[in-house]
Scaffold this motif. Structure first.
Motif, PDB file in Angstrom:
ATOM      1  N   LEU A 149      -5.124   2.604   2.197  1.00  0.00           N
ATOM      2  CA  LEU A 149      -4.576   3.231   0.992  1.00  0.00           C
ATOM      3  C   LEU A 149      -3.751   2.225   0.204  1.00  0.00           C
ATOM      4  CD1 LEU A 149      -4.236   6.229  -0.198  1.00  0.00           C
ATOM      5  CD2 LEU A 149      -1.976   6.156   0.867  1.00  0.00           C
ATOM      6  N   GLU A 298      -5.829   7.757   6.685  1.00  0.00           N
ATOM      7  CA  GLU A 298      -5.924   7.871   5.233  1.00  0.00           C
ATOM      8  C   GLU A 298      -5.405   9.231   4.762  1.00  0.00           C
ATOM      9  OE1 GLU A 298      -9.130   7.324   1.569  1.00  0.00           O
ATOM     10  OE2 GLU A 298      -9.862   7.832   3.568  1.00  0.00           O
ATOM     11  N   SER A 302      -2.030   9.459   2.665  1.00  0.00           N
ATOM     12  CA  SER A 302      -2.269   9.939   1.296  1.00  0.00           C
ATOM     13  C   SER A 302      -1.311  11.080   0.965  1.00  0.00           C
ATOM     14  CB  SER A 302      -3.718  10.412   1.138  1.00  0.00           C
ATOM     15  OG  SER A 302      -4.614   9.327   1.211  1.00  0.00           O
ATOM     16  N   LYS A 303      -1.132  11.988   1.929  1.00  0.00           N
ATOM     17  CA  LYS A 303      -0.170  13.073   1.737  1.00  0.00           C
ATOM     18  C   LYS A 303       1.239  12.520   1.582  1.00  0.00           C
ATOM     19  CE  LYS A 303      -2.853  16.472   4.351  1.00  0.00           C
ATOM     20  NZ  LYS A 303      -2.908  17.267   5.610  1.00  0.00           N
ATOM     21  N   GLN A 306       1.850  11.082  -1.835  1.00  0.00           N
ATOM     22  CA  GLN A 306       1.968  12.100  -2.883  1.00  0.00           C
ATOM     23  C   GLN A 306       3.161  13.024  -2.650  1.00  0.00           C
ATOM     24  OE1 GLN A 306      -1.994  13.897  -3.777  1.00  0.00           O
ATOM     25  NE2 GLN A 306      -2.764  12.295  -2.423  1.00  0.00           N
ATOM     26  N   VAL A 323      -1.609   4.933  -6.557  1.00  0.00           N
ATOM     27  CA  VAL A 323      -2.254   5.352  -5.315  1.00  0.00           C
ATOM     28  C   VAL A 323      -3.769   5.288  -5.487  1.00  0.00           C
ATOM     29  CG1 VAL A 323      -2.600   7.258  -3.697  1.00  0.00           C
ATOM     30  CG2 VAL A 323      -0.337   6.840  -4.668  1.00  0.00           C
ATOM     31  N   GLY A 325      -7.440   5.489  -2.890  1.00  0.00           N
ATOM     32  CA  GLY A 325      -8.034   5.672  -1.572  1.00  0.00           C
ATOM     33  C   GLY A 325      -8.690   4.410  -1.067  1.00  0.00           C
TER      34      GLY A 325
END
Length: 356
Positions: A149, A298, A302-303, A306, A323, A325
């Motif tokens: 990420l 990931e 990712s959480k 955010q 951000v 992926g």
């Protein structure tokens, strides 16, 4: 004896009927037993399969470690610690940050590449993932990592002490032209992206600067504050506190547009010099890490990226929030790798193993 006599006296046809009924009963019992045994074996197999599945989904079963290749207090370290704090709630396990400094980031990233590919050692990779190998200064290439990420992107900022005799890029350039190799400009290590930023400034302005290398941006800024060097090319976030305190001033931003944290500072392009150099930061694991573990990492990070707490800290630190992926991040890394190869040739920098 009467009972025995009655048995002996049973009709032969009746005997055969009784025998047949008994045999049928025995066969029913046998088939029922086999069926029960099969069901028991089948249930046992299903239970075992479920246990295997549960075992795989237990990741992470212990703390995850993020290796930061630079000293505490710099931009990369700040991003890693903010992300680690946010990630704890999504992995339900501790997420620790460990600094492994040296050789412009090569020490830490080498440790990350050589870590066991089980997902428990994650590396905060930066632009040096492509600059160092292109210069032959690292025993790895970007392809040795599996990107997870991207979480950040920042331009370089040419920064000097508040009492320096330069207030614009033009002032700085004029002095440098009249005093070759006299301006000592610090960066986060040989082959680091901030080294490239300073080198690109010299190339674009046709000046000679004396490069001074440190194990990260933070010690470079400390040495600037102490008067041991004359300037640095690091991210705005790494000098912003000292700018607000009146200790440092930024002469120019190496980006296409002005930045929100320093809106009053013009870009190099606005001041007549076409120079733009930025760093990115993100997470990577050894390339052989199992796909299922990569997906879990990931999803969790990712959480975290955010998470409102992480975004708030990034805003407080004035760090660029971006951000992407793992697939998009890989494309960004590959494109930067090619751009750095071209820049090395243009700058005339020695590049061993440049075909990686």
């Amino acid at each position: 004896m009467k009972y025995a006599r009655n048995i002996k006296g049973v009709d032969p046809v009746a005997k055969r009927k009784i025998f047949s009924i008994c045999m049928i009963g025995l066969m029913v019992l046998y088939l029922w037993g086999c069926s029960s045994l099969y069901r028991t074996q089948e249930d046992s197999t299903q239970e075992y399969s479920s246990e295997v599945e549960i075992e795989e989904n237990l990741f992470p079963r212990k703390a995850i470690q993020i290796v930061v290749p630079y000293a505490p207090g710099g931009g990369t370290d700040s991003v890693a610690r903010a992300l680690a704090d946010a990630a704890k709630k999504y992995f339900n396990k501790p997420v620790l940050v460990v600094n492994k400094t040296g050789e412009g980031g090569a020490i830490g990233m080498t440790e990350g590449v050589n870590a066991q590919a089980d997902g428990y050692t994650v590396t905060m990779v930066t632009s040096e993932l492509v600059t160092l190998p292109n210069l032959g200064l690292a025993p790895f290439t970007y392809s040795d990592f599996q990107p997870i990420l991207q979480v950040n992107e920042d331009p370089a900022a040419l920064t000097v002490r508040k009492d320096a005799p330069w207030n614009t890029v033009e002032d700085f350039v004029l002095y440098a032209k009249n005093n070759p190799d006299k301006i000592r400009i610090g960066n986060s290590g040989e082959g680091s992206i901030w080294h490239f930023a300073a080198a690109d400034i010299g190339k674009s302005t046709k000046t000679k600067l004396k490069h001074v290398y440190f194990d990260g941006a933070a010690p470079a800024v400390v040495n600037l504050l102490g008067g041991y060097i004359d300037a640095v090319t690091v991210s705005p976030a790494e000098v912003l506190t000292h700018v607000k305190n009146g200790e440092l001033k930024v002469l120019g931003i190496l980006s296409a547009e002005r930045i929100s944290s320093l809106p009053q500072v013009p870009t190099f392009k606005e001041q007549g010099y076409d120079v733009a150099v930025s760093t990115w930061r993100g997470l990577g694991v050894p390339k052989n890490t199992p796909e299922q573990v990569v997906e879990i990492l990931e999803a969790g990070f990712s959480k975290a990226a955010q998470d409102l707490d992480f975004i708030e800290i990034m805003n407080q630190l004035e760090l660029g929030y971006k951000v992407a992926g793992r697939n998009e991040f890989l494309e960004i890394i590959e494109n930067h790798h090619q751009a750095i190869k071209v820049l090395i040739e243009e700058l005339g920098m020695e590049a061993a193993n440049n075909d990686k």
